[in-house]
Design a protein around this motif. Structure first.
Motif, PDB file in Angstrom:
ATOM      1  N   GLU A  18      -2.768  -1.587   5.312  1.00  0.00           N
ATOM      2  CA  GLU A  18      -1.876  -2.393   4.479  1.00  0.00           C
ATOM      3  C   GLU A  18      -2.464  -3.750   4.118  1.00  0.00           C
ATOM      4  O   GLU A  18      -2.197  -4.287   3.051  1.00  0.00           O
ATOM      5  CB  GLU A  18      -0.536  -2.580   5.206  1.00  0.00           C
ATOM      6  CG  GLU A  18       0.228  -1.268   5.367  1.00  0.00           C
ATOM      7  CD  GLU A  18       1.098  -1.238   6.607  1.00  0.00           C
ATOM      8  OE1 GLU A  18       1.331  -2.300   7.190  1.00  0.00           O
ATOM      9  OE2 GLU A  18       1.527  -0.140   6.994  1.00  0.00           O
ATOM     10  N   SER A  72       0.820  -1.214   0.000  1.00  0.00           N
ATOM     11  CA  SER A  72       0.000   0.000   0.000  1.00  0.00           C
ATOM     12  C   SER A  72       0.851   1.259   0.000  1.00  0.00           C
ATOM     13  O   SER A  72       0.341   2.351  -0.184  1.00  0.00           O
ATOM     14  CB  SER A  72      -0.929   0.010   1.216  1.00  0.00           C
ATOM     15  OG  SER A  72      -0.187  -0.118   2.410  1.00  0.00           O
ATOM     16  N   GLY A 106      -4.527   0.483   1.295  1.00  0.00           N
ATOM     17  CA  GLY A 106      -4.195   1.748   0.673  1.00  0.00           C
ATOM     18  C   GLY A 106      -5.021   2.907   1.183  1.00  0.00           C
ATOM     19  O   GLY A 106      -4.680   4.074   0.937  1.00  0.00           O
TER      20      GLY A 106
END
Length: 418
Positions: free
Chosen positions: A376, A135, A398
């Motif tokens: 993440e 991410s 993300g």
């Protein structure tokens, strides 16, 4: 098309370079290639590289195994002798798209494809558009090292210090932000040496200011490992001036004893580390610190080791990367009086335990506070201070979530979106 895979060992710089290699392999339309991107920082890293090679060939007998990275650069003959290895490729060659485009010809010429890394004087910016399963994105801005610490072989794997032009870095970050990345980490072998070899008077400080100005959509910028000796006042002030520069600093400390630091040929003393941490806290009170630390370095006695433990407490370092000293062929430290292996391991265990206690203490202090967590993996992530958080429900990787810290569970926070 047969499977192609890149296996990454070691540092964040390798993680970035593995993405570059994946792109080159894809554009070259190669088939049945497994690349092991190796690390040379310790003997254990080299052992794990050999394990990855054996496993790759066992699970993919029809694939060609290519070994690259620092171990391959430093000792290509060692890997070329392994029957499961089809090619050994140097650190410069692995980033060259023309090399991969013509890989079949290179494999037919010679098993070892490694040139003199010390002759390399330029580092190109390599465009990538994402990171598999990540991410946050890593960006290589600097390469190589001109220092010669007595324990380290990395300069011989990475070559001399050199930097990527700022414009190429800005373009790369812009592309990643456009693809949805909200956090970028600048990486390098000697990151605070950024600017060497480039025209003008570029420094890491001016690079960060340029990135934040020219890529206003970038929400979070983080720096990887920094040399305490090169943490000057302009760079320290930047943490107070720029809220998007995240308040977590990882320092290349190595030891808390001045005699050992001198024998390591480090340029800082323990007092410099404490001073840097104090100055950064003045500019950004919430800043957290991590550190690379070596225990059991040749001639280190118990009193010297205790100096390192004390430094961790005095500087309030919470995220420790602890390495038992590893003998590396050809380094000056290899010839010094050695600490027994079992004692090295014992000291590493003790220091890691100290780090856990420090981490848990700072986590306890933060219960009830607010944080912004980059997700993440479903419910796991890290806040701005790079402290680990598990959310009470799942989110999209993300995503950045405004969070209330509810409790500590072991070595991480429990958080709730607000």
């Amino acid at each position: 098309m047969g499977e192609c895979k890149v296996v990454t060992m070691g540092c964040r710089l390798n993680a970035f370079e593995s993405e570059v290699i994946k792109g080159h392999i894809h554009r070259a339309k190669l088939e049945n290639i497994i690349v092991i991107n190796s690390c040379a920082v310790t003997q254990e890293a080299e052992r794990q590289t050999r394990q990855k090679i054996y496993r790759a060939k066992r699970e993919n007998p029809e694939s060609r195994v290519v070994v690259t990275g620092c171990s391959a650069q430093i000792n290509p003959e060692r890997f070329a002798k392994l029957k499961d290895v089809d090619a050994v490729v140097g650190n410069a060659e692995k980033l060259d798209p023309d090399f991969w485009a013509d890989l079949p010809s290179h494999l037919a010429e010679a098993k070892i494809q490694v040139n003199d890394i010390m002759s390399v004087r330029e580092t190109a910016g390599h465009m990538i558009h994402g990171f598999d399963g990540r991410s946050r994105a890593f960006i290589e801005v600097q390469q190589g090292c001109d220092h010669r610490c007595t324990f380290c072989v990395i300069p011989y794997g990475r070559g001399p210090s050199r930097s990527v032009p700022a414009g190429e870095i800005v373009n790369q970050i812009t592309a990643l932000v456009n693809n949805g990345f909200k956090e970028v980490i600048l990486t390098g072998v000697d990151l605070t040496d950024y600017g060497k070899g480039l025209p003008g008077s570029l420094t890491l400080t001016t690079l960060v200011r340029k990135i934040l100005k020219l890529v206003p959509e970038l929400e979070r910028l983080r720096l990887s490992s920094l040399d305490p000796m090169e943490m000057d006042d302009p760079l320290i002030s930047l943490f107070g001036d720029e809220p998007r520069l995240l308040p977590s600093v990882h320092l290349s400390v190595q030891s808390g004893n001045n005699i050992i630091l001198k024998r390591m040929k480090r340029r800082h003393q323990r007092e410099d580390v404490i001073k840097v941490c104090e100055k950064l806290r003045e500019k950004r009170p919430e800043v957290t610190f991590g550190a690379d630390l070596i225990v059991g370095f040749p001639t280190e006695n118990e009193e010297m080791f205790e100096d390192t433990r004390t430094l961790v407490r005095e500087a309030k370092i919470t995220q420790l990367h602890v390495f038992p000293y590893s003998q590396r062929d050809g380094t000056p430290a290899q010839k010094m009086p050695q600490v027994p292996n079992q004692e090295r391991k014992r000291r590493a265990k003790v220091l890691r335990s100290d780090g856990v206690a420090q981490l848990q203490s700072i986590l306890d202090e933060g219960i009830g506070s607010k944080a912004r967590v980059l997700i993440e993996n479903d419910e796991k992530g890290h806040c701005e201070r790079f402290l680990p958080v598990i959310m009470n429900k799942t989110y999209k990787p993300g995503e950045i979530v405004n969070t209330r810290i509810l409790a500590r569970d072991g070595n991480h926070w429990i958080g709730k979106g607000i």
